[in-house]
Design a protein around this motif. Structure first.
Motif, PDB file in Angstrom:
ATOM      1  N   PHE A  78       3.978   0.229   5.508  1.00 53.12           N
ATOM      2  CA  PHE A  78       2.940   0.536   4.641  1.00 53.12           C
ATOM      3  C   PHE A  78       2.534   1.884   4.302  1.00 53.12           C
ATOM      4  O   PHE A  78       2.126   2.638   2.881  1.00 53.12           O
ATOM      5  N   THR A  79       3.148   2.588   5.421  1.00 50.09           N
ATOM      6  CA  THR A  79       2.945   4.223   5.951  1.00 50.09           C
ATOM      7  C   THR A  79       4.270   4.480   4.908  1.00 50.09           C
ATOM      8  O   THR A  79       3.331   5.597   4.302  1.00 50.09           O
ATOM      9  N   ARG A  80       5.082   3.995   3.790  1.00 49.48           N
ATOM     10  CA  ARG A  80       6.219   4.772   3.188  1.00 49.48           C
ATOM     11  C   ARG A  80       5.743   4.504   1.963  1.00 49.48           C
ATOM     12  O   ARG A  80       5.666   5.235   1.164  1.00 49.48           O
ATOM     13  N   LEU A  81       5.052   3.454   1.872  1.00 49.51           N
ATOM     14  CA  LEU A  81       4.356   3.394   0.726  1.00 49.51           C
ATOM     15  C   LEU A  81       3.394   4.576   0.675  1.00 49.51           C
ATOM     16  O   LEU A  81       3.235   4.309  -0.874  1.00 49.51           O
ATOM     17  N   LEU A  82       1.890   4.729   1.135  1.00 49.33           N
ATOM     18  CA  LEU A  82       1.094   5.564   1.289  1.00 49.33           C
ATOM     19  C   LEU A  82       1.643   7.134   1.220  1.00 49.33           C
ATOM     20  O   LEU A  82       0.798   7.731   0.022  1.00 49.33           O
ATOM     21  N   THR A  83       2.547   7.028   2.000  1.00 47.03           N
ATOM     22  CA  THR A  83       3.047   8.783   2.345  1.00 47.03           C
ATOM     23  C   THR A  83       4.763   9.120   1.867  1.00 47.03           C
ATOM     24  O   THR A  83       4.852  10.388   1.630  1.00 47.03           O
ATOM     25  N   SER A  86       8.175   7.780   6.545  1.00 48.59           N
ATOM     26  CA  SER A  86       7.135   7.078   7.735  1.00 48.59           C
ATOM     27  C   SER A  86       7.177   8.500   9.067  1.00 48.59           C
ATOM     28  O   SER A  86       7.529   7.355  10.678  1.00 48.59           O
ATOM     29  N   LYS A  90       1.646  13.413   8.488  1.00 43.83           N
ATOM     30  CA  LYS A  90       0.830  13.098   7.343  1.00 43.83           C
ATOM     31  C   LYS A  90       1.349  11.890   7.073  1.00 43.83           C
ATOM     32  O   LYS A  90       0.018  10.589   7.007  1.00 43.83           O
ATOM     33  N   VAL A  94      -1.725   7.489   9.434  1.00 42.59           N
ATOM     34  CA  VAL A  94      -1.642   6.304   8.775  1.00 42.59           C
ATOM     35  C   VAL A  94      -1.274   5.275   9.459  1.00 42.59           C
ATOM     36  O   VAL A  94      -3.025   4.463   9.390  1.00 42.59           O
ATOM     37  N   THR A  97      -5.122   6.002  11.709  1.00 44.01           N
ATOM     38  CA  THR A  97      -6.185   6.019  11.241  1.00 44.01           C
ATOM     39  C   THR A  97      -6.688   4.173  11.531  1.00 44.01           C
ATOM     40  O   THR A  97      -8.077   3.893  12.306  1.00 44.01           O
TER      41      THR A  97
END
Length: 221
Positions: A78-83, A86, A90, A94, A97
């Motif tokens: 999920f982190t890699r998907l958003l930013t 990993s 930045k 994730v 938060t």
């Protein structure tokens, strides 16, 4: 200690502050309304929705009970998907938060539940709407407790930001592991620990001061 190391410590400190500020702000903006909902949606309360209240409460409890380091690893996709990555500051924002949201929600719920129920009943008797009660009674009266809750959140985030360094999250934790542990530089580790302690003390002192300020204002009103 070389100037290069001192520059790295300064940069890592700024990275830690950036992570804590970003995660704290986003997590609080999401966690605050969740906490208000949990405190006001029980049976017979302002926004009665006991079933949804229990479901949200279970989700919050599940998120809070997950150890942070496991959470960091579990949401890497999920982190890699958003930013797009990993690792780094930045990416670290994730999981920080996500860990902040349920923490803030429960603290906000506890702060609001401490308010005298008589104030809510008095506001209802004067014809105030539920939303007016939330903003003009609950949040106004809970300002000192909410300030302390947000202070506790920031202090916890400083500790979490150091932990996320174990998986390449950047900041002081990452610097302490790479230089203080892996390169056997205990002086770097000592400085990192001192900087973290100073940050915690500064945040705690500022939060205590604000809480006392709001408490005095509440008593005058």
């Amino acid at each position: 200690m070389s100037p290069d190391i001192l520059l790295k410590i300064w940069g890592a400190t700024l990275d830690t502050l950036y992570m804590v500020a970003a995660a704290g702000l986003i997590g609080s903006l999401i966690g605050l309304p969740i906490g208000i909902f949990l405190a006001t949606s029980g049976k017979g309360e302002l926004f009665p929705a006991p079933t949804i209240n229990r479901i949200v409460g279970l989700i919050v409890n599940a998120a809070r009970s997950t150890p942070f380091i496991i959470l960091v690893v579990a949401i890497i996709p999920f982190t890699r998907l958003l930013t797009g990555t990993s690792i780094g500051t930045k990416a670290a924002i994730v999981p920080l938060t996500i860990a902040t949201i349920p923490f803030v929600a429960r603290l906000v719920e506890a702060a609001i539940r401490e308010i005298d129920k008589g104030l809510i009943e008095a506001a209802r008797a004067m014809g105030a709407t539920p939303m007016q009660i939330v903003f003009k009674v609950l949040l106004a009266e809970a300002r000192p407790a909410l300030t302390m809750a947000l202070t506790m959140t920031a202090v916890s985030l400083i500790g979490y930001s150091a932990m996320v360094g174990a998986v390449g999250g950047g900041g002081l934790g990452d610097l302490g592991i790479r230089y203080g542990y892996q390169r056997f530089m205990p002086d770097v580790m000592l400085v990192v620990v001192i900087v973290l302690i100073v940050l915690v003390q500064l945040v705690q002192s500022a939060g205590d001061g604000l809480a006392r300020h709001f408490d005095r204002r509440s008593r005058k009103n």
